[in-house]
Design an enzyme around this catalytic site. Structure first.
Site, short mmCIF file in Angstrom:
data_model
loop_
_atom_site.label_atom_id
_atom_site.label_comp_id
_atom_site.label_asym_id
_atom_site.label_seq_id
_atom_site.Cartn_x
_atom_site.Cartn_y
_atom_site.Cartn_z
N ALA A 142 11.43 49.76 -59.38
CA ALA A 142 10.79 50.10 -58.01
C ALA A 142 10.89 51.21 -56.96
CB ALA A 142 11.32 48.97 -57.26
N GLY A 157 12.57 48.07 -62.32
CA GLY A 157 10.92 46.90 -62.17
C GLY A 157 10.13 48.45 -64.11
N GLU A 205 19.77 46.92 -61.10
CA GLU A 205 19.74 46.53 -60.12
C GLU A 205 21.05 45.78 -59.21
OE1 GLU A 205 17.73 45.85 -62.42
OE2 GLU A 205 15.74 45.44 -61.72
N GLU A 231 11.09 45.76 -66.98
CA GLU A 231 9.94 43.94 -66.39
C GLU A 231 8.46 44.71 -66.62
OE1 GLU A 231 12.15 44.61 -62.52
OE2 GLU A 231 12.42 42.04 -62.78
N1 COA Z 1 12.47 55.22 -56.52
C1 COA Z 1 12.48 56.06 -55.65
N2 COA Z 1 12.54 57.02 -56.43
C2 COA Z 1 13.56 57.50 -57.28
C3 COA Z 1 13.49 56.13 -58.42
C4 COA Z 1 13.27 54.84 -58.00
N3 COA Z 1 13.47 54.18 -57.97
N4 COA Z 1 13.66 56.83 -59.32
C5 COA Z 1 13.84 57.91 -59.08
N5 COA Z 1 13.85 58.71 -57.76
C6 COA Z 1 13.41 59.53 -57.39
C7 COA Z 1 14.50 60.85 -57.28
O1 COA Z 1 14.73 60.05 -55.55
C8 COA Z 1 14.09 61.97 -57.25
O2 COA Z 1 13.47 62.12 -55.89
P1 COA Z 1 13.76 63.63 -55.23
O3 COA Z 1 13.75 64.43 -55.90
O4 COA Z 1 12.60 63.58 -54.34
O5 COA Z 1 14.89 63.27 -54.23
C9 COA Z 1 13.40 61.74 -58.67
O6 COA Z 1 12.91 60.87 -58.63
C10 COA Z 1 14.04 62.59 -59.78
O7 COA Z 1 15.36 61.76 -59.78
P2 COA Z 1 16.73 61.89 -60.12
O8 COA Z 1 17.63 60.93 -59.53
O9 COA Z 1 16.53 63.18 -59.54
O10 COA Z 1 16.99 62.10 -61.19
P3 COA Z 1 17.91 62.19 -62.71
O11 COA Z 1 17.13 62.85 -63.34
O12 COA Z 1 18.68 62.92 -61.76
O13 COA Z 1 18.24 60.98 -62.77
C11 COA Z 1 17.58 58.58 -63.36
C12 COA Z 1 17.61 59.48 -62.96
C13 COA Z 1 16.54 57.53 -63.72
C14 COA Z 1 18.76 57.98 -63.65
C15 COA Z 1 18.07 58.59 -61.95
O14 COA Z 1 16.27 58.54 -60.97
C16 COA Z 1 17.95 56.76 -61.21
O15 COA Z 1 18.77 56.68 -61.31
N6 COA Z 1 17.18 56.13 -60.52
C17 COA Z 1 16.72 54.52 -60.33
C18 COA Z 1 17.32 53.84 -61.84
C19 COA Z 1 17.20 51.87 -60.61
O16 COA Z 1 18.25 51.90 -59.68
N7 COA Z 1 15.85 51.79 -60.33
C20 COA Z 1 16.13 50.67 -60.23
C21 COA Z 1 15.22 50.02 -59.08
S1 COA Z 1 15.00 48.63 -58.38
#
Ligand code: COA
Length: 259
Positions: free
Chosen positions: A66, A111, A134, A114
Site C-alpha cells: 500500500a 498489499g 507491515e 495481498e
Molecule cells: N509506499 C509508498 N512508496 C513506496 C513504497 C510504498 N509501499 N515502496 C516503495 N516506495 C517508493 C519509495 O519511497 C521510493 O520513492 P522515492 O524515490 O520518491 O523516494 C521508491 O518507491 C523506490 O523505493 P526505494 O525504497 O528507494 O527502493 P529500494 O530498492 O531501496 O527498496 C523496498 C525496495 C521494497 C525494500 C522498499 O521500497 C520498501 O521497503 N518499501 C516498503 C515496503 C512495505 O513496507 N510495504 C508495506 C506497506 S503497508
C-alpha cells in the site's frame, strides 16, 4: 479505456493488467484501487476477455505494498474504511468468474503480496520476493493478508512471516505452495500466457464453477460440498457439457461456446 495508474492490453483472450507506478515500485494508492475496480467491471462485462494476468511495471517490483505516503493523516475510521474497501476489491478478484493469475516480478510486499494472494494462483519470476512487512510500520495487513497467507501457506509459516516482517524468495515461495511455478524473469509473461492458453481452451462456465466451488472451502457461511453439488448439476444444463461429452465420445476436440 485509458488509466493513470494501470495499463491494459488484450490478446488471444488474455487481458494483461499492469500496475504502472514504477517510480513508486507500483505501490497501491487510492487511485490504483479505483482503477482496479473499473478494470474488474471491464473484465466482467467484456466477453472477449477470457482470463487475466496481473503484473507490475518495471523489473523491480510487482507491487511494494500500500502507498505508505497516504497513511500519515489517516484516522482510525479512515483506516478501517480503506481496509474494507481494499478487501472488497480483492474479494472481487478472488471471486471473479474468469481466471486471474498474478505474474509476480520482483517485490510483492504488503498489499502487493495481498493482491497476489487474492488472484486464483501465482507464477513468480526468479527475482520475486514475498512478505508482509507491515509490523515494521506498526501496522498489520489490511487487505486480507492475515487470512489468505494462513490459507495458502499454513498457520505456522504465516505467523512467522507476519510477525517477523521477513521476506521469502521465489524458491521458498514455491516450496511453501505460495506460487505454482518459478521461472527466469524474462520468461514470466510467456509462462503465464501458456498456462492461461490451456485454461482458455476449456469450458468457461465449468471454469467459473471451479472457482466458485474451490473458493467455498474458505467461506464458513456456505457448505462447499453443497456448492459443488449445485454446480455439478448446473453443468448438465449447459450446451458446453453436451458438446464436451459428445466430442469425447466422437473422438474429436470440443468446441466450447460458454453457453
Ligand atoms: N509506499 C509508498 N512508496 C513506496 C513504497 C510504498 N509501499 N515502496 C516503495 N516506495 C517508493 C519509495 O519511497 C521510493 O520513492 P522515492 O524515490 O520518491 O523516494 C521508491 O518507491 C523506490 O523505493 P526505494 O525504497 O528507494 O527502493 P529500494 O530498492 O531501496 O527498496 C523496498 C525496495 C521494497 C525494500 C522498499 O521500497 C520498501 O521497503 N518499501 C516498503 C515496503 C512495505 O513496507 N510495504 C508495506 C506497506 S503497508
Amino acid at each position: 479505456m485509458t488509466f493513470n495508474t494501470l495499463t491494459t492490453s488484450l490478446s488471444d483472450g488474455i487481458f494483461i493488467v499492469t500496475i504502472n507506478r514504477p517510480d513508486k515500485l507500483n505501490a497501491l494508492n487510492m487511485a490504483v484501487f479505483a482503477e482496479l475496480n473499473l478494470v474488474l467491471d471491464e473484465i466482467t462485462s467484456n466477453a472477449a476477455i477470457q482470463s487475466v494476468i496481473i503484473t507490475g511495471a518495471g523489473s523491480k517490483a510487482f507491487v511494494a505494498g500500500a502507498d505508505i505516503s497516504e497513511f500519515s493523516t489517516f484516522s482510525k475510521e479512515a483506516a478501517m474504511q480503506l481496509s474494507a474497501a481494499g478487501q472488497a476489491t480483492f474479494f472481487r478478484i478472488e471471486n471473479c468468474t474468469k481466471p486471474i493469475v498474478a505474474a509476480v516480478n520482483g517485490f510483492a510486499l504488503g498489499g502487493g503480496c495481498e493482491l497476489a494472494m487474492s488472484c486464483h494462483f501465482r507464477i513468480a519470476a526468479d527475482n520475486a520476493k514475498f512478505g508482509q512487512p507491515e509490523v515494521n510500520l506498526g501496522l498489520i495487513p489490511g487487505y486480507g493478508g492475515t487470512q489468505r497467507l494462513v490459507q495458502l501457506i499454513g498457520k505456522g509459516r504465516a505467523m512467522e512471516l507476519l510477525m517477523s516482517a521477513g521476506m521469502i524468495d521465489a524458491n521458498t515461495a514455491l516450496q511453501y505452495g505460495l506460487v505454482n511455478y518459478t521461472v527466469p524473469a524474462a520468461e514470466l509473461m510467456d509462462k503465464a500466457k501458456a498456462v492461461l492458453t490451456i485454461i482458455n481452451s476449456k469450458a468457461p462456465l465449468a471454469i467459473a464453477a471451479c472457482i466458485r466451488s474451490a473458493n467455498a472451502v474458505f467461506n464458513e457461511n456456505v457448505d462447499g460440498y453443497a456448492v459443488e453439488v449445485a454446480a455439478f448439476g448446473d453443468s448438465f444444463d449447459t450446451a458446453d457439457m453436451k458438446e464436451g461429452t459428445t466430442a469425447f465420445l466422437e473422438k474429436r476436440k470440443a468446441i466450447f461456446t460458454g453457453k
